[in-house]
Design a protein around this motif. Structure first.
Motif, PDB file in Angstrom:
ATOM      1  N   ARG A  58       0.848  -1.200   0.000  1.00  0.00           N
ATOM      2  CA  ARG A  58       0.000   0.000   0.000  1.00  0.00           C
ATOM      3  C   ARG A  58       0.879   1.244   0.000  1.00  0.00           C
ATOM      4  NH1 ARG A  58      -5.276  -1.962   0.719  1.00  0.00           N
ATOM      5  NH2 ARG A  58      -5.888   0.103   0.076  1.00  0.00           N
ATOM      6  N   PHE A 304       1.049   7.555  -5.194  1.00  0.00           N
ATOM      7  CA  PHE A 304       1.270   8.571  -4.166  1.00  0.00           C
ATOM      8  C   PHE A 304      -0.018   9.111  -3.551  1.00  0.00           C
ATOM      9  CE2 PHE A 304       4.999   8.602  -6.950  1.00  0.00           C
ATOM     10  CZ  PHE A 304       5.913   8.154  -6.002  1.00  0.00           C
ATOM     11  N   LYS A 305      -1.005   9.469  -4.375  1.00  0.00           N
ATOM     12  CA  LYS A 305      -2.223  10.050  -3.797  1.00  0.00           C
ATOM     13  C   LYS A 305      -3.048   8.986  -3.074  1.00  0.00           C
ATOM     14  CE  LYS A 305      -6.005  11.422  -6.290  1.00  0.00           C
ATOM     15  NZ  LYS A 305      -7.100  10.687  -5.690  1.00  0.00           N
ATOM     16  N   ASP A 306      -3.284   7.865  -3.745  1.00  0.00           N
ATOM     17  CA  ASP A 306      -4.166   6.852  -3.166  1.00  0.00           C
ATOM     18  C   ASP A 306      -3.434   5.819  -2.329  1.00  0.00           C
ATOM     19  OD1 ASP A 306      -6.084   8.190  -4.496  1.00  0.00           O
ATOM     20  OD2 ASP A 306      -6.362   6.729  -6.091  1.00  0.00           O
ATOM     21  N   GLN A 307      -2.132   5.993  -2.165  1.00  0.00           N
ATOM     22  CA  GLN A 307      -1.341   5.113  -1.310  1.00  0.00           C
ATOM     23  C   GLN A 307      -1.541   3.639  -1.669  1.00  0.00           C
ATOM     24  OE1 GLN A 307      -2.172   6.156   2.742  1.00  0.00           O
ATOM     25  NE2 GLN A 307      -1.543   8.270   2.465  1.00  0.00           N
TER      26      GLN A 307
ATOM     27  N   GLY B  63      -4.708  16.641  -2.456  1.00  0.00           N
ATOM     28  CA  GLY B  63      -4.305  15.582  -3.381  1.00  0.00           C
ATOM     29  C   GLY B  63      -2.921  15.835  -3.965  1.00  0.00           C
ATOM     30  N   PRO B  67       1.120  13.770  -1.380  1.00  0.00           N
ATOM     31  CA  PRO B  67       2.242  12.975  -1.893  1.00  0.00           C
ATOM     32  C   PRO B  67       3.594  13.637  -1.635  1.00  0.00           C
ATOM     33  CG  PRO B  67       0.532  13.171  -3.545  1.00  0.00           C
ATOM     34  CD  PRO B  67       0.130  14.035  -2.407  1.00  0.00           C
ATOM     35  N   ILE B  70       4.370  13.205   2.119  1.00  0.00           N
ATOM     36  CA  ILE B  70       4.689  11.819   2.479  1.00  0.00           C
ATOM     37  C   ILE B  70       6.028  11.401   1.888  1.00  0.00           C
ATOM     38  CG2 ILE B  70       3.984   9.419   2.112  1.00  0.00           C
ATOM     39  CD1 ILE B  70       1.097  10.411   2.535  1.00  0.00           C
ATOM     40  N   GLN B  89      -4.904   8.258   6.572  1.00  0.00           N
ATOM     41  CA  GLN B  89      -3.822   8.649   5.664  1.00  0.00           C
ATOM     42  C   GLN B  89      -2.440   8.401   6.250  1.00  0.00           C
ATOM     43  OE1 GLN B  89      -4.871  12.698   4.968  1.00  0.00           O
ATOM     44  NE2 GLN B  89      -6.459  12.190   3.486  1.00  0.00           N
ATOM     45  N   GLU B  92       0.108   3.995   7.897  1.00  0.00           N
ATOM     46  CA  GLU B  92       1.321   3.225   7.639  1.00  0.00           C
ATOM     47  C   GLU B  92       2.583   3.967   8.075  1.00  0.00           C
ATOM     48  OE1 GLU B  92       1.756   0.784   4.088  1.00  0.00           O
ATOM     49  OE2 GLU B  92      -0.310   1.252   3.593  1.00  0.00           O
ATOM     50  N   LEU B  93       2.517   5.319   8.036  1.00  0.00           N
ATOM     51  CA  LEU B  93       3.676   6.094   8.502  1.00  0.00           C
ATOM     52  C   LEU B  93       3.887   5.850   9.986  1.00  0.00           C
ATOM     53  CD1 LEU B  93       3.157   9.518   6.708  1.00  0.00           C
ATOM     54  CD2 LEU B  93       4.868   7.800   6.196  1.00  0.00           C
ATOM     55  N   SER B 372     -10.170   3.731   3.296  1.00  0.00           N
ATOM     56  CA  SER B 372      -8.741   3.877   3.019  1.00  0.00           C
ATOM     57  C   SER B 372      -8.566   4.845   1.858  1.00  0.00           C
ATOM     58  CB  SER B 372      -8.144   2.521   2.665  1.00  0.00           C
ATOM     59  OG  SER B 372      -8.626   2.115   1.412  1.00  0.00           O
ATOM     60  N   PRO B 373      -7.380   5.482   1.753  1.00  0.00           N
ATOM     61  CA  PRO B 373      -7.159   6.406   0.626  1.00  0.00           C
ATOM     62  C   PRO B 373      -7.382   5.718  -0.717  1.00  0.00           C
ATOM     63  CG  PRO B 373      -5.357   6.529   2.190  1.00  0.00           C
ATOM     64  CD  PRO B 373      -6.228   5.410   2.642  1.00  0.00           C
ATOM     65  N   ASP B 374      -7.083   4.419  -0.771  1.00  0.00           N
ATOM     66  CA  ASP B 374      -7.260   3.673  -2.015  1.00  0.00           C
ATOM     67  C   ASP B 374      -8.735   3.643  -2.414  1.00  0.00           C
ATOM     68  OD1 ASP B 374      -6.419   2.093  -4.156  1.00  0.00           O
ATOM     69  OD2 ASP B 374      -6.908   0.262  -3.078  1.00  0.00           O
ATOM     70  N   GLY B 377      -9.963   7.044  -3.374  1.00  0.00           N
ATOM     71  CA  GLY B 377      -9.478   7.387  -4.709  1.00  0.00           C
ATOM     72  C   GLY B 377     -10.334   6.757  -5.797  1.00  0.00           C
ATOM     73  N   GLN B 378     -10.742   5.504  -5.586  1.00  0.00           N
ATOM     74  CA  GLN B 378     -11.586   4.846  -6.589  1.00  0.00           C
ATOM     75  C   GLN B 378     -12.942   5.534  -6.684  1.00  0.00           C
ATOM     76  OE1 GLN B 378     -10.795   0.796  -4.827  1.00  0.00           O
ATOM     77  NE2 GLN B 378     -11.078   0.197  -6.943  1.00  0.00           N
ATOM     78  N   GLU B 380     -13.523   8.664  -5.963  1.00  0.00           N
ATOM     79  CA  GLU B 380     -13.293   9.960  -6.622  1.00  0.00           C
ATOM     80  C   GLU B 380     -13.253   9.804  -8.144  1.00  0.00           C
ATOM     81  OE1 GLU B 380      -9.799  11.800  -5.068  1.00  0.00           O
ATOM     82  OE2 GLU B 380     -10.705  12.147  -3.108  1.00  0.00           O
ATOM     83  N   ASP B 381     -12.526   8.773  -8.612  1.00  0.00           N
ATOM     84  CA  ASP B 381     -12.429   8.548 -10.058  1.00  0.00           C
ATOM     85  C   ASP B 381     -13.803   8.320 -10.666  1.00  0.00           C
ATOM     86  OD1 ASP B 381      -9.751   8.836  -9.990  1.00  0.00           O
ATOM     87  OD2 ASP B 381      -9.256   6.712 -10.102  1.00  0.00           O
ATOM     88  N   ASP B 409     -11.683  -1.723   1.724  1.00  0.00           N
ATOM     89  CA  ASP B 409     -11.070  -2.215   2.959  1.00  0.00           C
ATOM     90  C   ASP B 409     -11.004  -1.103   3.984  1.00  0.00           C
ATOM     91  OD1 ASP B 409      -9.325  -0.649   1.587  1.00  0.00           O
ATOM     92  OD2 ASP B 409      -7.657  -2.068   1.611  1.00  0.00           O
TER      93      ASP B 409
END
Lengths: 341, 409
Positions: A58, A304-307, B63, B67, B70, B89, B92-93, B372-374, B377-378, B380-381, B409
């Motif tokens: 991820r 980068f944006k969506d990790q 957006g 990046p 991070i 966001q 994981e960091l 999750s950001p993932d 993002g989907q 948003e698209d 997830d």
């Protein structure tokens, strides 16, 4: 004479005695950094990306060899001490990092990616054709010993010195219906004139293409001009004596002789097409909607944006494969054949 | 000789002040007029306390900025502090040990007792340790309406979404854009979320965004939401702007009837000198379901090797939550404070509405906290395509939406 001959002979003998790998040791040593760079950066990092595109990474890459239990089977056996039955669990492990082709399945099920591939196809085809045609035409015109050739050459090459972001912003303004061409023409009295390619999902790729050509054709023209100037003056004299028209000389004689220049141009234009990113970001950010998305934008956004690194890696692997499928056979025929002759 | 002595003295002075004050580079993406005014309040307060705020504003939306932030943290070039939307966001960091544990500050200041709603602190907490300082509450569920646009069109100011939809033809006849929309993906996705909470209600929203229930996402309540969004898409057809504040500007100048946007839009009205209730109107929950989501901004502190910097990071963390900074910052930004025990009497009409809803407990978590950001993002698209392509039917979009939720997830 005799002395020189013996010298050569002994030198050859020394060469023969040395194994092939030890010959030219100094130049081989000198090229070690270059070889290492190629192995680590170009091949190593590419392989790394491809491998990780099969994982579930991820924000950060996952450790590759983490495992999780896949199954456990109780195995009955007799206890040695009292002869009673007991069970031992045998556990099978599978890697928990790898997800097979899941990332690729998802990639090809994503509309945004499909649209990106289509856009790249249209952009690439048009960009390649028009860059070569316009570049060659401009070079041929400049070649007719016109006045102020230097001035024209500078003007046409000038956009190449700008960054894609600047080019993109400039063309975003020019193509904006409220400030650009549409406004100017309407102010001239044509009230119903419509020209807003960047705001129309059917034509937006062509809006980006215009900016790309404006930026890129100058360089192609310079390459072509250098190629045309490399043609022997005698060829021109001969064609004049034969009474062949100028355009026919260019098409039938000059262009075939300029093959190496065309090859160079195709490689340069092709590289520019595959990596098109900043132009789109500056002009439309992929909009309206997703109609001007490009593969490179998808890769950047996912990584980068969506990790979701692995999804981005999968997309970039597909980009690499596409380029390789086109490039390897072509390079083989273009460069490999000559070596054998 | 004299010059040398002066120089030496000056150097000594600089050296002395450097020992007591520490420079912290703070990155954020607050660059619109209202946002810049608000971040200046933070910088003033930090500088007044003896340290130095080095402003690291990154233009573009979250957006674009996230990046960059991070990759700087991952790349071993951490800043002193950085804005992020708390939630998932930074997950994981934190797991990778790249962010500073500020639990001691939180305990010393009693954050668990003062921060309201407590979900903000929970979003900062991983395994019982606190990693960020929340600074404000931002809610998405607002529509901003222009008095001028409705006066020009000669129709009454709507008081809820249905009246707004009914008034759209009159606005169009007067040459106005009924609904202003920017083209960025996060705006499309956010506006859809607001319509979903208003029309389908908070329970449906929770079932989809928290429990990831794909059947509800494909169900009849959401079908109504998609129909309403398709309708809103037609109302926004002539809105050709990119950025959210350009869309807000259409409302401020009366060229557009309204805009669905989070409460950060309020800062823009303030900078333009407009007054709530006179020049513009705000309807929380689109006037249908008066409920707000409590997402927001928080500051994280990347791990640094220098103990002095670490001390300054903790001083900044404490300062951000202090009552004075909470009041001055949130008044400038138009957001709600993260603590209920401070005096917000200077707040305007719209902020008071928000404070009342917050006090009444009608709150939802923010999408950033649940998805999750993932997955975000989907969505948003999908949404940016849906809002911009009139040929994409509501049913089509809903089917794709349900599929994303099924795999979320």
């Amino acid at each position: 004479m005799t002395v020189a001959d013996t010298g050569t002979a002994s030198a050859t003998r020394v060469h023969r005695r040395r194994p092939r790998i030890l010959r030219n040791l100094a130049s081989k040593t000198a090229s070690i950094p270059m070889v290492a760079t190629v192995l680590v950066i170009f091949i190593g990092c590419t392989l790394w990306t491809v491998i990780y595109s099969f994982t579930k990474s991820r924000l950060l890459p996952v450790p590759l060899f983490e495992t999780m239990p896949l199954f456990s089977i109780p195995v009955p056996h007799l206890l040695a001490s009292d002869g009673s039955w007991d069970f031992t669990l045998i556990t099978g492990l599978k890697s928990s990092s790898f997800v097979g082709t899941d990332q690729y399945d998802r990639l090809w099920g994503t509309r945004r990616w499909i649209v990106s591939i289509g856009n790249l196809g249209i952009y690439g085809l048009c960009s390649m054709t028009f860059s070569l045609v316009i570049g060659f035409t401009l070079a041929a015109l400049l070649d007719r010993k016109i006045r102020f050739e230097n001035a024209f050459r500078t003007i046409i090459l000038y956009p190449f010195a700008l960054s894609f972001i600047v080019t993109g912003l400039v063309w975003q303004w020019i193509l904006n219906p409220n400030f650009g061409i549409q406004k100017v023409v309407r102010d001239l009295g044509f009230e119903n004139f419509v020209f807003d390619p960047l705001y129309n999902d059917k034509y937006v790729v062509y809006g980006i293409l215009i900016a790309g050509l404006w930026q890129g054709t100058g360089l192609v023209m310079c390459l072509m001009l250098a190629g045309i100037r490399g043609i022997d003056e005698d060829i021109w004299k001969a064609s004049r004596v034969e009474g062949i028209p100028v355009w026919k000389t260019y098409v039938m004689i000059v262009i075939p002789m300029m093959r190496p220049v065309f090859v160079t141009s195709v490689v340069i234009i092709g590289a520019g097409i595959v990596k098109v990113y900043d132009l789109v970001v500056a002009q439309t950010s992929g909009g309206p909607g997703i109609s001007s998305q490009m593969p490179a934008l998808y890769v950047m956004d996912k990584m980068f944006k969506d990790q979701n690194l692995a999804q981005g890696f999968a997309a970039s692997t597909v980009m690499l494969m596409t380029v390789a499928i086109i490039l390897i056979p072509w390079a083989y025929f273009e460069f490999g054949r000559k070596k054998n002759v | 000789m004299k010059l040398t002595t002066k120089l030496l003295a000056a150097t000594a002075l600089v050296g002395a002040s450097a020992a007591s004050a520490t420079e912290l580079e703070v990155t954020h993406w607050w660059t619109s007029g209202g946002e810049a005014a608000a971040v200046a309040k933070l910088a003033e307060a930090f500088n007044a306390s003896g340290d130095t705020w080095i402003d690291g504003a990154i233009a573009g939306s979250g957006g674009t900025a996230r990046p960059i932030i991070i990759s700087r943290i991952l790349g071993g070039d951490p800043m002193g502090a950085t804005q992020l939307n708390h939630g998932r966001q930074a997950e994981e960091l934190i797991e990778a040990g790249l962010l500073l544990d500020i639990t001691d500050v939180a305990e010393a200041q009693g954050w668990r007792d003062i921060i309201n709603p407590i979900s903000l602190l929970d979003s900062c907490t991983v395994d019982g340790r606190v990693y960020c300082a929340p600074v404000n509450i931002h809610s998405w569920q607002w529509i901003w309406l222009s008095h001028k646009a409705y006066a020009d069109a000669g129709v009454a100011m709507p008081t809820n979404w249905d009246e707004f939809v009914a008034s759209a033809p009159a606005l169009e006849a007067a040459g106005k854009i009924p609904l202003a929309m920017g083209q960025q993906p996060w705006q499309s996705s956010g506006a859809f979320g607001v319509i979903a909470v208003a029309i389908a209600g908070p329970d449906v929203w929770k079932a989809i965004n928290i429990d990831k229930n794909a059947e509800v996402a494909a169900g009849p309540e959401m079908a109504k939401v998609f129909e309403a969004a398709a309708n809103a898409r037609a109302m926004a057809a002539n809105s050709n702007v990119q950025d959210w504040n350009q869309a807000t500007n259409l409302v401020i100048t009366g060229q557009a009837g309204g805009q669905i946007m989070g409460d950060w839009a309020q800062g823009e009205f303030q900078v333009a000198g407009q007054v709530a209730g006179v020049d513009y109107e705000c309807l929380p929950g689109l006037g249908v379901n008066e409920i707000i989501s409590t997402g927001g901004d928080a500051f994280y502190f990347p791990v640094q090797s220098d103990p002095e910097v670490e001390a300054a990071q903790k001083r900044l963390a404490a300062l951000l939550v202090s009552p004075e900074v909470q009041v001055s910052f949130n008044l400038a930004k138009g957001s709600l404070p993260i603590r209920g025990d401070i005096d917000m009497s200077a707040a305007n009409d719209c902020m008071r509405k928000g404070l009342a809803i917050l006090a009444g407990g009608n709150i939802l978590p923010d999408g950033n906290q649940t998805l999750s950001p993932d997955t975000s993002g989907q969505i948003e698209d999908l949404m940016v395509e849906f809002w911009n392509d009139p040929n994409m039917s509501a049913a089509d979009a809903q089917a794709q939406y349900a599929e994303i939720i099924a795999n979320a997830d």
